[in-house]
Design a protein around this motif. Sequence first.
Motif, mmCIF file in Angstrom:
data_model
loop_
_atom_site.group_PDB
_atom_site.id
_atom_site.type_symbol
_atom_site.label_atom_id
_atom_site.label_comp_id
_atom_site.label_asym_id
_atom_site.label_seq_id
_atom_site.Cartn_x
_atom_site.Cartn_y
_atom_site.Cartn_z
ATOM 1 N N ARG A 38 0.828 -1.212 0.000
ATOM 2 C CA ARG A 38 0.000 0.000 0.000
ATOM 3 C C ARG A 38 0.865 1.266 0.000
ATOM 4 O O ARG A 38 2.008 1.274 0.454
ATOM 5 C CB ARG A 38 -0.945 -0.002 1.194
ATOM 6 N N ASP A 86 -3.900 5.582 -1.145
ATOM 7 C CA ASP A 86 -4.459 4.603 -2.090
ATOM 8 C C ASP A 86 -5.980 4.542 -1.968
ATOM 9 O O ASP A 86 -6.523 4.543 -0.866
ATOM 10 C CB ASP A 86 -3.911 3.198 -1.797
ATOM 11 N N THR A 129 -2.254 -4.278 -8.858
ATOM 12 C CA THR A 129 -2.657 -3.146 -9.697
ATOM 13 C C THR A 129 -2.419 -3.468 -11.171
ATOM 14 O O THR A 129 -1.690 -4.399 -11.498
ATOM 15 C CB THR A 129 -1.858 -1.872 -9.343
ATOM 16 N N ILE A 173 -6.024 -0.099 -8.636
ATOM 17 C CA ILE A 173 -6.019 -1.256 -7.746
ATOM 18 C C ILE A 173 -7.126 -2.223 -8.151
ATOM 19 O O ILE A 173 -8.293 -1.869 -8.208
ATOM 20 C CB ILE A 173 -6.176 -0.821 -6.274
#
Length: 120
Positions: free
Chosen positions: A48, A52, A86, A92
């Motif tokens: 992460r 995000d 991703t 994502i």
Amino acid sequence: MEPGVIELPTGASIKMDVLDDKENIEITGYYALFPADKIKLPIQIRTRKMGDRMNLKGMSGTKKLKDIFIDSKIPLQDRDAWPVITDKNGCILWLPGIKKSAFEGINHSTSQYILLTYHK
């Protein structure tokens, strides 16, 4: 990511398959199935990043990864090592074992799919 298996630093692995026939899909465990024409390759695996956000399946708009981790009761120490899948554009697609993006699922106008499978 090319078709095959990627070993993660946590000891888990993610397998990618390209499927031509959605009728013969046999899926077990943690998986995500994406129409190949909706995904910008290559698929990337990262952790992460601050800020995000993800388009969740069955929900309009986006949600912060931080909130998804909190809602899913993922321990704080596990969040920085959790795999984030991703596409080429950084969109994502999947948090294995937690949430799938709005891109996931069978699309009847698509003939080729990308199947990702997560093994702990």
